[in-house]
Design a protein around this motif. Structure first.
Motif, short mmCIF file in Angstrom:
data_model
loop_
_atom_site.label_atom_id
_atom_site.label_comp_id
_atom_site.label_asym_id
_atom_site.label_seq_id
_atom_site.Cartn_x
_atom_site.Cartn_y
_atom_site.Cartn_z
N HIS A 245 -9.67 -10.96 -0.68
CA HIS A 245 -10.63 -9.84 -0.60
C HIS A 245 -10.77 -9.33 0.83
CE1 HIS A 245 -11.98 -10.51 -4.72
NE2 HIS A 245 -11.86 -11.79 -4.44
N SER B 298 -7.99 -3.74 4.09
CA SER B 298 -7.92 -2.29 4.26
C SER B 298 -6.52 -1.82 3.86
CB SER B 298 -8.16 -1.95 5.74
OG SER B 298 -7.06 -2.39 6.53
N HIS B 299 -6.22 -0.57 4.19
CA HIS B 299 -4.89 -0.03 3.95
C HIS B 299 -3.86 -0.66 4.90
CE1 HIS B 299 -1.64 2.74 3.23
NE2 HIS B 299 -1.70 3.20 4.46
N GLU C 267 0.84 -1.19 0.00
CA GLU C 267 0.00 0.00 0.00
C GLU C 267 0.88 1.24 0.00
OE1 GLU C 267 -3.52 0.48 0.16
OE2 GLU C 267 -4.00 -1.64 0.01
N ASP D 197 -7.96 -3.99 -1.14
CA ASP D 197 -9.29 -3.64 -1.67
C ASP D 197 -9.58 -2.15 -1.50
OD1 ASP D 197 -10.14 -6.09 -2.58
OD2 ASP D 197 -11.16 -6.63 -0.73
N TYR D 198 -10.75 -1.78 -1.99
CA TYR D 198 -11.35 -0.46 -1.76
C TYR D 198 -10.57 0.68 -2.42
CZ TYR D 198 -13.31 -3.55 1.75
OH TYR D 198 -13.86 -4.63 2.37
N GLU E 252 -12.72 3.58 -3.75
CA GLU E 252 -13.62 4.24 -2.80
C GLU E 252 -13.34 5.72 -2.58
OE1 GLU E 252 -16.34 2.60 -1.57
OE2 GLU E 252 -15.64 0.98 -2.86
N THR E 253 -12.09 6.13 -2.71
CA THR E 253 -11.77 7.55 -2.48
C THR E 253 -10.83 8.05 -3.57
OG1 THR E 253 -9.78 7.17 -1.15
CG2 THR E 253 -11.88 7.22 0.04
N TRP F 276 -7.09 7.03 -2.92
CA TRP F 276 -6.67 5.68 -3.29
C TRP F 276 -6.79 5.42 -4.77
CZ3 TRP F 276 -3.31 3.25 -0.78
CH2 TRP F 276 -3.14 3.55 0.57
N ARG F 277 -7.72 6.05 -5.45
CA ARG F 277 -7.76 5.94 -6.92
C ARG F 277 -6.46 6.49 -7.49
NH1 ARG F 277 -13.15 7.36 -6.04
NH2 ARG F 277 -12.73 9.56 -6.46
#
Length: 98
Positions: A70, A73-74, A6, A30-31, A34-35, A38-39
């Motif tokens: 799956h 988190s970070h 990460e 994952d995720y 979502e923000t 992170w994208r």
């Protein structure tokens, strides 16, 4: 070798001399969609991996959901499946670095 779990800091463009043949592993959970943060980091990871590969580095870019892992988190090292992720990273280190 370099393992970035990460990661949020990446080699400059172009990468520094001496990366040819070096192993790099990028691990993302994952995720990511979502923000905006992170994208952007997911894109930056892909771009850094491509720059390093173009400079001759041996690059692995793991997106855990694509590997069937799956729910992360970070803070992958604190998630319920951290042992599985650690074992995979250790396996990569043993295979790539020795």
């Amino acid at each position: 070798g370099v393992v970035a779990i990460e990661g949020s800091g990446f080699p400059e463009s172009p990468p520094p001399p001496g990366v040819s043949g070096m192993p790099f592993l990028f691990v993302m959970g994952d995720y990511l969609a979502e923000t905006a943060l992170w994208r952007g980091l997911a894109v930056a990871t892909t771009e850094a991996a491509a720059r390093l590969a173009a400079a001759g580095a041996r690059v692995a870019d793991w997106r855990l959901p694509a590997l069937g892992i799956h729910g992360n988190s970070h803070m992958l090292m604190m998630d319920d499946n951290s042992d599985e992720i650690a074992a995979r990273v250790i396996g990569w280190i043993e295979a790539e670095v020795g």
